[in-house]
Design a protein around this motif. Structure first.
Motif, PDB file in Angstrom:
ATOM      1  N   LEU A  30       0.835  -1.203   0.000  1.00  0.00           N
ATOM      2  CA  LEU A  30       0.000   0.000   0.000  1.00  0.00           C
ATOM      3  C   LEU A  30       0.870   1.254   0.000  1.00  0.00           C
ATOM      4  O   LEU A  30       1.826   1.371   0.766  1.00  0.00           O
ATOM      5  CB  LEU A  30      -0.920   0.008   1.220  1.00  0.00           C
ATOM      6  N   ILE A  31       0.546   2.174  -0.888  1.00  0.00           N
ATOM      7  CA  ILE A  31       1.239   3.455  -0.973  1.00  0.00           C
ATOM      8  C   ILE A  31       0.235   4.537  -0.614  1.00  0.00           C
ATOM      9  O   ILE A  31      -0.842   4.624  -1.209  1.00  0.00           O
ATOM     10  CB  ILE A  31       1.793   3.703  -2.387  1.00  0.00           C
ATOM     11  N   VAL A  32       0.570   5.355   0.362  1.00  0.00           N
ATOM     12  CA  VAL A  32      -0.310   6.439   0.797  1.00  0.00           C
ATOM     13  C   VAL A  32       0.385   7.755   0.488  1.00  0.00           C
ATOM     14  O   VAL A  32       1.443   8.052   1.033  1.00  0.00           O
ATOM     15  CB  VAL A  32      -0.627   6.338   2.303  1.00  0.00           C
ATOM     16  N   GLY A  33      -0.219   8.529  -0.410  1.00  0.00           N
ATOM     17  CA  GLY A  33       0.301   9.854  -0.720  1.00  0.00           C
ATOM     18  C   GLY A  33      -0.522  10.901   0.000  1.00  0.00           C
ATOM     19  O   GLY A  33      -1.732  10.731   0.168  1.00  0.00           O
ATOM     20  N   TYR A  34       0.103  11.977   0.436  1.00  0.00           N
ATOM     21  CA  TYR A  34      -0.645  13.013   1.156  1.00  0.00           C
ATOM     22  C   TYR A  34      -0.180  14.396   0.744  1.00  0.00           C
ATOM     23  O   TYR A  34       0.937  14.592   0.281  1.00  0.00           O
ATOM     24  CB  TYR A  34      -0.535  12.824   2.669  1.00  0.00           C
ATOM     25  N   THR A  35      -1.089  15.323   0.913  1.00  0.00           N
ATOM     26  CA  THR A  35      -0.835  16.727   0.627  1.00  0.00           C
ATOM     27  C   THR A  35      -1.734  17.566   1.514  1.00  0.00           C
ATOM     28  O   THR A  35      -2.796  17.092   1.894  1.00  0.00           O
ATOM     29  CB  THR A  35      -1.060  17.040  -0.863  1.00  0.00           C
ATOM     30  N   PRO A  36      -1.426  18.745   1.869  1.00  0.00           N
ATOM     31  CA  PRO A  36      -0.177  19.499   1.752  1.00  0.00           C
ATOM     32  C   PRO A  36       0.837  19.022   2.787  1.00  0.00           C
ATOM     33  O   PRO A  36       0.462  18.507   3.831  1.00  0.00           O
ATOM     34  CB  PRO A  36      -0.610  20.948   2.025  1.00  0.00           C
TER      35      PRO A  36
END
Length: 147
Positions: free
Chosen positions: A69-75
């Motif tokens: 699992l890859i979790v990307g977040y922003t800002p």
């Protein structure tokens, strides 16, 4: 003198109301009509009451599903970094891969090029977020309210 002026003004308003009966009746009936309409609509769509759910043990989490699992977040704020670090390492032994993106557009581009095991997290403020799965957006919510 004040009493005379008040009495004259009331008498004048009564004369105006008697001479314009159609608008006077409309002033009374329209609010009653709208009140009836609101009551009717609320009766057609009653609120749903959900019963209490008992506490149950859900068992252990199957972490084999979350291996890639890859979790990307922003800002990329300090609060978001702390939250994502806690999610990645405190809850799972192997950790989840987290990636930081500068903008929501970069996050969307990355989710388009990554595989189906990519999940995006957009922090709208310190206490709320949106989860972005491929081709969908899910709002975080603790309660489901009826309209």
């Amino acid at each position: 003198s004040v009493w005379r002026q008040t009495r004259a003004l009331l008498f004048k308003n009564c004369l105006v109301k008697c001479r314009t009966k159609k608008s006077s009746v409309q002033e009374v009936l329209f609010p009653l009509f709208f009140l009836f309409w609101l009551i009717l609509m609320s009766m057609m769509h009653p609120h749903k009451k959900y019963g209490e759910v008992p506490n149950t043990d859900l068992g252990t989490l199957d972490t084999s599903l979350l291996v890639n699992l890859i979790v990307g977040y922003t800002p990329p704020t300090t609060m978001a970094r702390e939250i994502m670090k806690k999610v990645a390492f405190d809850n799972f032994e192997d950790g989840i891969i987290t990636e930081e993106y500068l903008s929501e557009e970069e996050l969307q581009e990355a989710s388009a090029f990554k595989s189906s095991n990519f999940v995006g997290v957009v922090f709208t403020d310190a206490m709320s977020y949106q989860l972005r799965f491929p081709d969908s957006v899910t709002m975080s919510s603790l309660y489901t309210e009826s309209r």
